[in-house]
Design a protein around this motif. Structure first.
Motif, PDB file in Angstrom:
ATOM      1  N   THR A   1      -8.669  12.771 -11.161  1.00  0.00           N
ATOM      2  CA  THR A   1      -8.289  12.543 -12.569  1.00  0.00           C
ATOM      3  C   THR A   1      -8.677  11.161 -13.078  1.00  0.00           C
ATOM      4  OG1 THR A   1      -6.181  11.871 -11.663  1.00  0.00           O
ATOM      5  CG2 THR A   1      -6.279  14.079 -12.614  1.00  0.00           C
ATOM      6  N   GLY A   2      -8.781  10.197 -12.184  1.00  0.00           N
ATOM      7  CA  GLY A   2      -9.052   8.819 -12.593  1.00  0.00           C
ATOM      8  C   GLY A   2      -7.754   8.132 -13.017  1.00  0.00           C
ATOM      9  N   ILE A   3      -7.863   6.820 -13.246  1.00  0.00           N
ATOM     10  CA  ILE A   3      -6.657   6.041 -13.576  1.00  0.00           C
ATOM     11  C   ILE A   3      -6.880   5.329 -14.900  1.00  0.00           C
ATOM     12  CG2 ILE A   3      -5.087   4.225 -12.736  1.00  0.00           C
ATOM     13  CD1 ILE A   3      -6.316   4.781  -9.914  1.00  0.00           C
TER      14      ILE A   3
ATOM     15  N   ILE B   1      -5.045  10.588   1.277  1.00  0.00           N
ATOM     16  CA  ILE B   1      -3.986  11.446   0.715  1.00  0.00           C
ATOM     17  C   ILE B   1      -3.956  11.301  -0.807  1.00  0.00           C
ATOM     18  CG2 ILE B   1      -1.463  11.769   0.548  1.00  0.00           C
ATOM     19  CD1 ILE B   1      -1.266  11.049   3.511  1.00  0.00           C
ATOM     20  N   ASN B   2      -3.998  10.054  -1.305  1.00  0.00           N
ATOM     21  CA  ASN B   2      -3.991   9.814  -2.752  1.00  0.00           C
ATOM     22  C   ASN B   2      -5.187  10.485  -3.422  1.00  0.00           C
ATOM     23  OD1 ASN B   2      -1.644   8.390  -2.969  1.00  0.00           O
ATOM     24  ND2 ASN B   2      -2.581   6.365  -3.011  1.00  0.00           N
ATOM     25  N   ALA B   3      -6.360  10.365  -2.779  1.00  0.00           N
ATOM     26  CA  ALA B   3      -7.578  10.949  -3.363  1.00  0.00           C
ATOM     27  C   ALA B   3      -7.427  12.463  -3.458  1.00  0.00           C
ATOM     28  CB  ALA B   3      -8.785  10.578  -2.510  1.00  0.00           C
ATOM     29  N   CYS B   4      -6.924  13.100  -2.376  1.00  0.00           N
ATOM     30  CA  CYS B   4      -6.748  14.557  -2.375  1.00  0.00           C
ATOM     31  C   CYS B   4      -5.771  14.965  -3.471  1.00  0.00           C
ATOM     32  CB  CYS B   4      -6.237  15.040  -1.024  1.00  0.00           C
ATOM     33  SG  CYS B   4      -7.468  14.893   0.271  1.00  0.00           S
TER      34      CYS B   4
ATOM     35  N   SER C   1      -1.012  -2.630 -12.475  1.00  0.00           N
ATOM     36  CA  SER C   1       0.276  -2.436 -11.768  1.00  0.00           C
ATOM     37  C   SER C   1       0.147  -1.529 -10.554  1.00  0.00           C
ATOM     38  CB  SER C   1       1.338  -1.865 -12.705  1.00  0.00           C
ATOM     39  OG  SER C   1       0.859  -1.576 -13.950  1.00  0.00           O
ATOM     40  N   LEU C   2      -1.068  -1.065 -10.295  1.00  0.00           N
ATOM     41  CA  LEU C   2      -1.268  -0.053  -9.253  1.00  0.00           C
ATOM     42  C   LEU C   2      -0.747  -0.470  -7.877  1.00  0.00           C
ATOM     43  CD1 LEU C   2      -2.631   2.554  -9.963  1.00  0.00           C
ATOM     44  CD2 LEU C   2      -4.672   1.771  -8.821  1.00  0.00           C
ATOM     45  N   PHE C   3      -0.909  -1.763  -7.541  1.00  0.00           N
ATOM     46  CA  PHE C   3      -0.519  -2.225  -6.206  1.00  0.00           C
ATOM     47  C   PHE C   3       0.906  -2.780  -6.190  1.00  0.00           C
ATOM     48  CE2 PHE C   3      -5.135  -2.288  -6.197  1.00  0.00           C
ATOM     49  CZ  PHE C   3      -5.421  -1.680  -4.992  1.00  0.00           C
TER      50      PHE C   3
ATOM     51  N   PHE D   1       5.477   1.416  -7.939  1.00  0.00           N
ATOM     52  CA  PHE D   1       4.745   1.964  -9.076  1.00  0.00           C
ATOM     53  C   PHE D   1       4.216   3.333  -8.680  1.00  0.00           C
ATOM     54  CE2 PHE D   1       0.918   3.122 -11.274  1.00  0.00           C
ATOM     55  CZ  PHE D   1       1.338   3.018 -12.591  1.00  0.00           C
ATOM     56  N   THR D   2       4.643   4.349  -9.421  1.00  0.00           N
ATOM     57  CA  THR D   2       4.169   5.697  -9.123  1.00  0.00           C
ATOM     58  C   THR D   2       4.088   6.512 -10.396  1.00  0.00           C
ATOM     59  OG1 THR D   2       4.529   7.683  -7.802  1.00  0.00           O
ATOM     60  CG2 THR D   2       6.512   6.557  -8.559  1.00  0.00           C
ATOM     61  N   THR D   3       3.149   7.467 -10.437  1.00  0.00           N
ATOM     62  CA  THR D   3       3.098   8.395 -11.573  1.00  0.00           C
ATOM     63  C   THR D   3       3.422   9.807 -11.075  1.00  0.00           C
ATOM     64  OG1 THR D   3       0.745   8.691 -11.200  1.00  0.00           O
ATOM     65  CG2 THR D   3       1.365   7.067 -12.863  1.00  0.00           C
ATOM     66  N   LYS D   4       3.765   9.869  -9.753  1.00  0.00           N
ATOM     67  CA  LYS D   4       4.044  11.197  -9.177  1.00  0.00           C
ATOM     68  C   LYS D   4       5.536  11.470  -9.198  1.00  0.00           C
ATOM     69  CE  LYS D   4       0.194  10.332  -6.169  1.00  0.00           C
ATOM     70  NZ  LYS D   4      -0.157   9.806  -4.865  1.00  0.00           N
ATOM     71  N   GLN D   5       5.891  12.751  -9.396  1.00  0.00           N
ATOM     72  CA  GLN D   5       7.318  13.093  -9.474  1.00  0.00           C
ATOM     73  C   GLN D   5       8.069  12.758  -8.194  1.00  0.00           C
ATOM     74  OE1 GLN D   5       7.911  17.089 -10.783  1.00  0.00           O
ATOM     75  NE2 GLN D   5       8.553  16.356 -12.817  1.00  0.00           N
TER      76      GLN D   5
ATOM     77  N   LEU E   1       6.825   7.647  -3.975  1.00  0.00           N
ATOM     78  CA  LEU E   1       7.675   6.507  -3.625  1.00  0.00           C
ATOM     79  C   LEU E   1       7.088   5.225  -4.247  1.00  0.00           C
ATOM     80  CD1 LEU E   1      10.164   6.138  -1.746  1.00  0.00           C
ATOM     81  CD2 LEU E   1       8.563   5.447   0.035  1.00  0.00           C
ATOM     82  N   GLY E   2       5.780   5.278  -4.486  1.00  0.00           N
ATOM     83  CA  GLY E   2       5.132   4.111  -5.095  1.00  0.00           C
ATOM     84  C   GLY E   2       4.969   2.938  -4.153  1.00  0.00           C
ATOM     85  N   MET E   3       5.063   3.195  -2.854  1.00  0.00           N
ATOM     86  CA  MET E   3       4.950   2.083  -1.900  1.00  0.00           C
ATOM     87  C   MET E   3       3.601   2.081  -1.185  1.00  0.00           C
ATOM     88  SD  MET E   3       7.316   0.049  -2.052  1.00  0.00           S
ATOM     89  CE  MET E   3       6.791  -0.944  -0.674  1.00  0.00           C
ATOM     90  N   GLY E   4       2.900   3.239  -1.244  1.00  0.00           N
ATOM     91  CA  GLY E   4       1.667   3.390  -0.461  1.00  0.00           C
ATOM     92  C   GLY E   4       0.675   2.271  -0.692  1.00  0.00           C
ATOM     93  N   LEU E   5       0.272   2.073  -1.953  1.00  0.00           N
ATOM     94  CA  LEU E   5      -0.775   1.085  -2.237  1.00  0.00           C
ATOM     95  C   LEU E   5      -0.273  -0.335  -2.022  1.00  0.00           C
ATOM     96  CD1 LEU E   5      -2.567   2.623  -5.343  1.00  0.00           C
ATOM     97  CD2 LEU E   5      -3.395   2.492  -2.993  1.00  0.00           C
ATOM     98  N   SER E   6       1.027  -0.549  -2.291  1.00  0.00           N
ATOM     99  CA  SER E   6       1.580  -1.897  -2.082  1.00  0.00           C
ATOM    100  C   SER E   6       1.511  -2.249  -0.595  1.00  0.00           C
ATOM    101  CB  SER E   6       3.014  -1.912  -2.616  1.00  0.00           C
ATOM    102  OG  SER E   6       3.780  -2.815  -1.931  1.00  0.00           O
TER     103      SER E   6
END
Ligand code: ADP
Length: 484
Positions: free
Chosen positions: A419-421, A383-386, A428-430, A434-438, A441-446
């Motif tokens: 886009t790359g990071i 999902i993140n990749a898409c 801080s990605l995990f 932490f999220t850059t999306k409007q 939730l920023g919980m996915g990678l954690s």
């Protein structure tokens, strides 16, 4: 015995110390007066008694000492003692004795004050850190001593004499074997004894205590262990609360992913249903012929059954994903988990005009894990990749999913051309939230990291801005030695 105990208790109070000092002081005074000894040393002795009972301070003692020297000198001069050699020698002896007593008293008073101060610091620190001291000699019967804080942790009165029976009376019945193990280790003269167990208070409250002790003194063949007892109830409670909220968050995230999955699931079920209808109609046509073709009709029925089974499998998978089911660890074929996850996401990838390339390079490799949790990780990475490729217009939106075996670990790589990071964001990605999306939730990678670490693995990322991102995770194989 109870009388001695009662006396000890009385002496430890201020009033008791005063009483004892007055009694001993009076005895010295009476004896010295009876023996016709000098007044000055008598006075100093009495002061000494008061100071040792912690009734007088250093300044009172110094004042008394100077007073005594003054009284002694005045009476020496008044009586014309300087005319007699013997009296001079006696005077000097008396002065030396007074000075020595004063110096010794000052030293011992300073030492006892420092000790009392240290004791107060120590008790304060024990109270704040909820840590008590404990000492024990395992013998028949065991000799145990502890600090006030230890008594407070076990919720016994501070002056109670600790015994094994008292400790066991507070120990949770299921943890009694841990106390027995401590006794066993102490009998075997272990170098370090460490234990954590639960206590049950008389009102039913549960406490968690941790004890650590080392052999410190040897008394003949017996060894005295000295250590600390710490009340870790709050720490354990917060750990449990943290775990509970992580589980809740994982569920929230799973339900969020479910929303994204809904479209692809509808597509997944629609396809076999359409196939069931088509095969059903052709089956009807084969049977309705003037000369029914039973062989073709049977083939159509087989296709109906196959497609119905596929739809049912998809539904089972959705149910499992949405349920807050208990973690079920069992041997799973790694490549199957990966391909199943991608097929669930087919609709999503095509919606984002993403071309997935699946390369399964770990055939037969098994991992010990929870299939649903691992699928959740893979789906989240897809999902993140898409989403990262949603704005890419100048190049193909490619999603490469590769599995491999490296160093007895099953490795998955999810690479996108998104886009790359930015490099400064990578650490801080995990992190949770932490999220850059409007609407992120920023919980996915954690959660992905928690799941992978729970499976004894690790997850990492490499990325180039404007080129794309690679997420990789590795988990140990259950069948190590698998061809690599
Ligand atoms: P969320 O998706 O809710 O933001 P995640 O923990 O899944 O939470 O992701 C955290 C952040 O990591 C995202 O907001 C995004 O900035 C970044 N990120 C994750 N995956 C990728 C990716 N494949 N490409 C670029 N950025 C990504």
């Amino acid at each position: 015995m109870p009388i001695i105990k009662r006396c000890k208790k009385l002496l430890s109070t201020d009033a008791g110390a005063w009483l004892a000092a007055i009694a001993v002081g009076s005895m010295i005074f009476i004896t010295n007066s009876w023996l016709n000894l000098d007044v000055a040393p008598t006075l100093l002795y009495i002061t000494l008694v008061f100071i040792s009972a912690n009734v007088f301070s250093i300044s009172v003692f110094l004042a008394v000492a100077f007073g005594c020297v003054a009284v002694l000198t005045a009476s020496f001069i008044a009586n014309g003692g300087y005319q007699d050699e013997k009296l001079i020698a006696g005077f000097i002896r008396c002065l030396i004795a007074l000075t020595t007593i004063t110096l010794l008293a000052l030293r011992s008073k300073r030492a006892s004050d420092a000790l009392r101060r240290k004791e107060a610091f120590f008790m304060g620190a024990q109270k704040l850190s909820r840590t008590g001291s404990i000492g024990f000699i395992i013998d028949a019967p065991a000799t145990i001593s502890w600090s006030e804080e230890s008594a407070r942790i076990f919720e016994y009165p501070p002056d109670v004499t600790p015994t094994l029976a008292l400790i066991k009376a507070r120990t949770h019945p299921d943890d009694l074997y841990l106390v027995d193990r401590v006794i066993e280790h102490a009998t075997q003269q272990a170098n370090l004894i460490e234990v954590e167990h639960r206590l049950v208070m008389p009102d039913g409250r549960i406490k968690n205590v941790q004890m650590i002790a080392n052999p410190l003194f040897r008394h003949g063949r017996r060894i005295e262990y000295v250590g600390a007892v710490m009340d870790v109830t709050l720490a354990r409670q917060s750990e449990e609360a943290l775990l509970a909220s992580q589980v809740k968050l994982a569920n929230v995230s799973r339900v969020t992913s479910m929303g994204e999955l809904a479209a692809s699931i509808a597509h997944e079920i629609n396809q076999p249903l359409a196939a069931v209808i088509t095969s059903g109609e052709s089956c009807k046509r084969w049977i309705n012929r003037p000369e029914p073709n039973l062989e073709e009709a049977r083939r159509s029925l087989d296709r109906i059954i196959q497609n119905a089974c596929r739809a049912s499998q998809v539904i089972t998978c959705i149910r499992a994903l949405s349920r807050q089911s208990d973690v079920q660890r069992k041997a799973e074929v790694f490549d199957d988990i990966v391909s199943d996850s991608l097929s669930l996401m087919q609709h999503d990838t095509s919606n984002h005009q993403v071309r997935p390339h699946l390369q399964l390079g770990a055939p037969g490799a098994c991992v010990q894990g929870d299939r649903i949790q691992l699928q959740q990780v893979i789906i989240n990475l897809i999902i993140n990749a898409c989403q990262a490729m949603a704005d890419v217009q100048d190049r193909a939106r490619t999603l490469r999913i590769l599995t491999s075996i490296q160093n007895n670990e099953a490795v998955l790589e999810v690479a996108d051309s998104g886009t790359g990071i930015a490099e400064q964001v990578l650490p801080s990605l995990f992190d949770p939230f932490f999220t850059t999306k409007q609407s992120g939730l920023g919980m996915g990678l954690s959660i992905c990291r928690s799941i992978i670490e729970f499976h004894g693995g690790r997850i990492w990322v490499s990325s180039t801005v404007g080129v794309g991102t690679r997420f990789l995770f590795a988990i140990p194989l259950t069948n190590p030695g698998h061809p690599q």
